[in-house]
Enzyme design. Structure first.
Site, PDB file in Angstrom:
ATOM      1  N   VAL A  19      34.586  57.718  45.411  1.00 16.42           N
ATOM      2  CA  VAL A  19      33.536  58.074  44.377  1.00 16.42           C
ATOM      3  C   VAL A  19      32.597  59.188  44.633  1.00 16.42           C
ATOM      4  CG1 VAL A  19      31.834  56.386  45.694  1.00 16.42           C
ATOM      5  CG2 VAL A  19      31.816  56.620  42.954  1.00 16.42           C
ATOM      6  N   GLY A  22      34.593  63.962  43.088  1.00 23.69           N
ATOM      7  CA  GLY A  22      34.828  64.999  42.103  1.00 23.69           C
ATOM      8  C   GLY A  22      36.270  64.792  41.084  1.00 23.69           C
ATOM      9  N   THR A  24      36.689  62.965  38.225  1.00 28.45           N
ATOM     10  CA  THR A  24      36.580  63.243  36.813  1.00 28.45           C
ATOM     11  C   THR A  24      36.255  64.533  36.421  1.00 28.45           C
ATOM     12  OG1 THR A  24      35.732  60.999  36.876  1.00 28.45           O
ATOM     13  CG2 THR A  24      34.895  62.418  35.045  1.00 28.45           C
ATOM     14  N   HIS A  86      38.236  51.584  36.999  1.00 30.64           N
ATOM     15  CA  HIS A  86      38.351  51.460  38.105  1.00 30.64           C
ATOM     16  C   HIS A  86      39.489  52.416  38.712  1.00 30.64           C
ATOM     17  CE1 HIS A  86      40.026  49.721  41.628  1.00 30.64           C
ATOM     18  NE2 HIS A  86      40.050  48.681  41.158  1.00 30.64           N
ATOM     19  N   LYS A 137      34.766  71.037  45.978  1.00 26.58           N
ATOM     20  CA  LYS A 137      33.210  71.644  46.005  1.00 26.58           C
ATOM     21  C   LYS A 137      33.048  72.820  46.933  1.00 26.58           C
ATOM     22  CE  LYS A 137      31.599  66.908  44.623  1.00 26.58           C
ATOM     23  NZ  LYS A 137      30.437  66.041  44.824  1.00 26.58           N
ATOM     24  N   ARG A 140      29.888  74.516  47.321  1.00 28.86           N
ATOM     25  CA  ARG A 140      28.735  74.255  47.939  1.00 28.86           C
ATOM     26  C   ARG A 140      28.600  74.745  49.503  1.00 28.86           C
ATOM     27  NH1 ARG A 140      27.483  68.204  47.639  1.00 28.86           N
ATOM     28  NH2 ARG A 140      25.926  68.837  48.941  1.00 28.86           N
ATOM     29  N   ALA A 205      35.680  72.058  41.556  1.00 26.02           N
ATOM     30  CA  ALA A 205      36.047  71.294  40.058  1.00 26.02           C
ATOM     31  C   ALA A 205      35.016  71.943  39.170  1.00 26.02           C
ATOM     32  CB  ALA A 205      36.273  70.112  40.141  1.00 26.02           C
TER      33      ALA A 205
HETATM   34  P1  GDP Z   1      34.191  61.194  40.701  1.00 27.08           P
HETATM   35  O1  GDP Z   1      33.493  59.905  41.105  1.00 27.08           O
HETATM   36  O2  GDP Z   1      34.937  61.198  42.034  1.00 27.08           O
HETATM   37  O3  GDP Z   1      34.668  61.032  39.488  1.00 27.08           O
HETATM   38  O4  GDP Z   1      33.272  62.229  40.767  1.00 27.08           O
HETATM   39  P2  GDP Z   1      32.625  63.164  39.712  1.00 27.08           P
HETATM   40  O5  GDP Z   1      33.533  64.126  39.078  1.00 27.08           O
HETATM   41  O6  GDP Z   1      31.849  62.044  38.896  1.00 27.08           O
HETATM   42  O7  GDP Z   1      31.443  63.946  40.670  1.00 27.08           O
HETATM   43  C1  GDP Z   1      30.406  63.669  41.110  1.00 27.08           C
HETATM   44  C2  GDP Z   1      29.369  64.759  41.170  1.00 27.08           C
HETATM   45  O8  GDP Z   1      29.848  65.813  41.912  1.00 27.08           O
HETATM   46  C3  GDP Z   1      28.833  65.111  39.843  1.00 27.08           C
HETATM   47  O9  GDP Z   1      27.591  65.270  39.990  1.00 27.08           O
HETATM   48  C4  GDP Z   1      29.665  66.362  39.652  1.00 27.08           C
HETATM   49  O10 GDP Z   1      29.199  67.324  38.963  1.00 27.08           O
HETATM   50  C5  GDP Z   1      29.703  67.132  41.206  1.00 27.08           C
HETATM   51  N1  GDP Z   1      30.872  67.832  41.254  1.00 27.08           N
HETATM   52  C6  GDP Z   1      32.258  67.569  41.181  1.00 27.08           C
HETATM   53  N2  GDP Z   1      32.987  68.515  41.438  1.00 27.08           N
HETATM   54  C7  GDP Z   1      31.875  69.520  42.075  1.00 27.08           C
HETATM   55  C8  GDP Z   1      32.249  70.747  42.515  1.00 27.08           C
HETATM   56  O11 GDP Z   1      33.454  71.262  42.695  1.00 27.08           O
HETATM   57  N3  GDP Z   1      30.949  71.589  43.121  1.00 27.08           N
HETATM   58  C9  GDP Z   1      29.942  70.937  42.884  1.00 27.08           C
HETATM   59  N4  GDP Z   1      28.854  71.791  43.245  1.00 27.08           N
HETATM   60  N5  GDP Z   1      29.623  69.655  42.307  1.00 27.08           N
HETATM   61  C10 GDP Z   1      30.593  69.020  41.930  1.00 27.08           C
HETATM   62 MG    MG Z   2      34.945  59.445  38.070  1.00 29.09          MG
END
Ligand code: GDP
Ligand code: MG
Length: 458
Positions: A19, A22, A24, A86, A137, A140, A205
């Site tokens: 979770v 990234g 989504t 899920h 990411k 970062r 992403a």
């Molecule tokens: P999921 O739970 O795996 O679906 O994760 P999400 O896609 O919802 O991402 C979780 C958080 O990480 C969100 O706030 C996104 O904006 C952030 N996030 C996802 N990918 C990246 C990335 O490549 N770089 C950065 N800096 N933040 C990211």
């Molecule tokens: Mg998600």
């Protein structure tokens, strides 16, 4: 038959991972890329899935010619499952395997492996689904200078030595964790043999860096190693039920991924139901209306006469109230074969939903897909199971556990994945002293249960 025809379908790709790592965001980025680069008229959005068509893959591959000189696009596109709710299982189970042809395991480079990463790896191993790792990411990393949507091999030219070293460390750590789970892994551009080594593609992403290589690499791997598996024909459809959904004006519908053959309006089909298999006929096949076509007072869906593998589609039909997510779907070619299909589906489901008279735990899960994953985890941990079923924890489950508790206290428990504890069950469990371990992370259920067993024995 004489009208039978064959084609290569889109490979079905699933995105997995912990979770917040990234998933989504990556799917949105991929979808955005597809939408931005497609020609008018190319539908990319399906029910439960998005397709990146070959034309978009070609455009993406063009600037990568330097790195993938041999890449020719031979598949009609990539079908990504839009992992709903899920996300980990996405209900892509099929007997003895998965409907997914390939997976992207998303790992946050800053965090490395986390419990759901391990869960995903275990599922991929058990189901023998090949995968690549998206080390997400990278933007970062301290001092990273992003170039939006640039290929990874280009953006690294703009980075400081220090940022590159930090990235190397993180990739090295992910490779080490993969090694602990039995996989050799390397950064994708250093892999010599993709059959033996898992490719790690550093991406963001968010900025889009590396995403083009991720798509090109998946395309290349699929074309090189699984083209035969992607050949399908105009046979009766096979699919899997992703979700069971109430739709205004339509009643209960099922969102289905078709991985083989053709599904037509009026086809007779079978799926697993909560109490018994459901045999019914397709009333309507529904595809999402493209956004730009959405008008007031029109539904979100448009009807089609038939759909071809691979696709996601919403099926409206009578008697779907009892449908089970994660169920197989088979079109029954003629009614004389009905008994064979009933037997086949019943057998398949009884491998997952069963009750035996021996001592063992009670397991409950929300869908057939998650039940199968929980069952596999029990086998791995050598925990015997007395009752396995889909649905909320009921009074009857507590009664079963309390029977076991008398002879084998450590197995007189309920392990529940992503389901509720019904009030009357909660009451009885309290009275009988039956422990219920609940979580939406299998790993947590096992860990908590393990701790409890240890305390019990002390
Ligand atoms: P999921 O739970 O795996 O679906 O994760 P999400 O896609 O919802 O991402 C979780 C958080 O990480 C969100 O706030 C996104 O904006 C952030 N996030 C996802 N990918 C990246 C990335 O490549 N770089 C950065 N800096 N933040 C990211
Ligand atoms: Mg998600």
């Amino acid at each position: 038959s004489s009208t039978s025809r064959e084609w290569i379908r889109q490979p079905i790709i699933v995105v997995m991972g912990h979770v917040d790592h990234g998933k989504t965001t990556l799917l949105d980025k991929i979808r955005g890329t597809a939408v931005a680069r497609k020609e008018p008229g190319e539908i990319t959005q399906h029910v439960g899935a998005s397709i990146v068509p070959a034309s978009v893959l070609k455009k993406i591959a063009e600037p990568l010619k330097k790195y993938f000189p041999k890449l020719q696009i031979e598949i009609p596109g990539l079908l990504f499952i839009d992992t709903p709710g899920h996300e980990l299982f996405a209900n892509l189970r099929k007997r003895g395997g998965s409907v997914a042809d390939m997976a992207i395991l998303v790992v946050d480079v800053m965090e490395g492996f986390q419990p759901q990463t391990v869960e995903a790896i275990n599922i991929l191993k058990e189901k023998r689904v090949p995968f690549v790792v998206a080390a997400n990411k990278i933007d970062r990393i301290e001092g990273w200078r992003p170039t939006p949507d640039a290929p990874f091999l280009e953006t690294i030219r703009n980075q400081s030595q220090r940022a590159l070293n930090l990235l190397e460390e993180k990739i090295y750590r992910i490779a080490g964790e993969l090694y602990n789970h039995g996989f050799e892994a390397e950064r994708f551009d250093r892999v010599r043999d993709f059959r033996r080594t898992v490719a790690i593609i550093p991406i963001s992403a968010k900025t889009g860096e590396g995403v083009s290589e991720l798509l090109a690499l998946i395309t290349g791997l699929v074309q090189q190693f699984m083209k035969k598996k992607l050949v399908t024909s105009s046979e009766p459809a096979k699919g899997v039920v992703l979700e069971v959904k109430e739709e205004p004006g339509l009643g209960t519908t099922i969102d289905v991924i078709i991985y083989d053959g053709v599904l037509r309006k009026n086809d007779l089909f079978i799926i697993a139901g909560k109490s018994k298999p459901v045999v019914t006929r397709v009333r309507a096949l529904l595809m999402p209306r493209p956004l730009q076509d959405m008008r007031m007072h029109e539904g979100r869906f448009t009807q089609v006469e038939e759909v071809y593998a691979a696709t996601g589609v919403k099926v409206s039909a009578p008697d779907l109230d009892d449908a089970l997510a994660g169920s197989p779907l088979y079109v029954i070619p003629d009614e004389t074969k009905l008994q064979d299909y009933l037997r086949m589906v019943s057998e398949e489901v009884s491998e997952l939903r069963f009750k035996v008279e021996s001592d063992g735990v009670v397991i409950k899960a929300d869908t057939l897909g998650s039940l199968e994953a929980l069952l596999e985890a029990m086998r791995r941990e050598k925990i015997p199971v007395r009752l396995a079923d889909v649905g909320n924890v009921s009074r009857n489950d507590v009664i079963e556990a309390s029977v076991v508790k008398k002879s084998k206290p450590e197995y007189g428990v309920i392990l529940a994945f992503n389901v509720k504890l019904l009030p009357e069950a909660e009451e009885l469990a309290a009275r009988e002293g039956v422990k219920v371990f609940q979580s939406n992370i299998i790993y947590h259920i096992i860990e908590e249960y393990g701790k409890w067993v240890k305390e019990l024995k002390e």
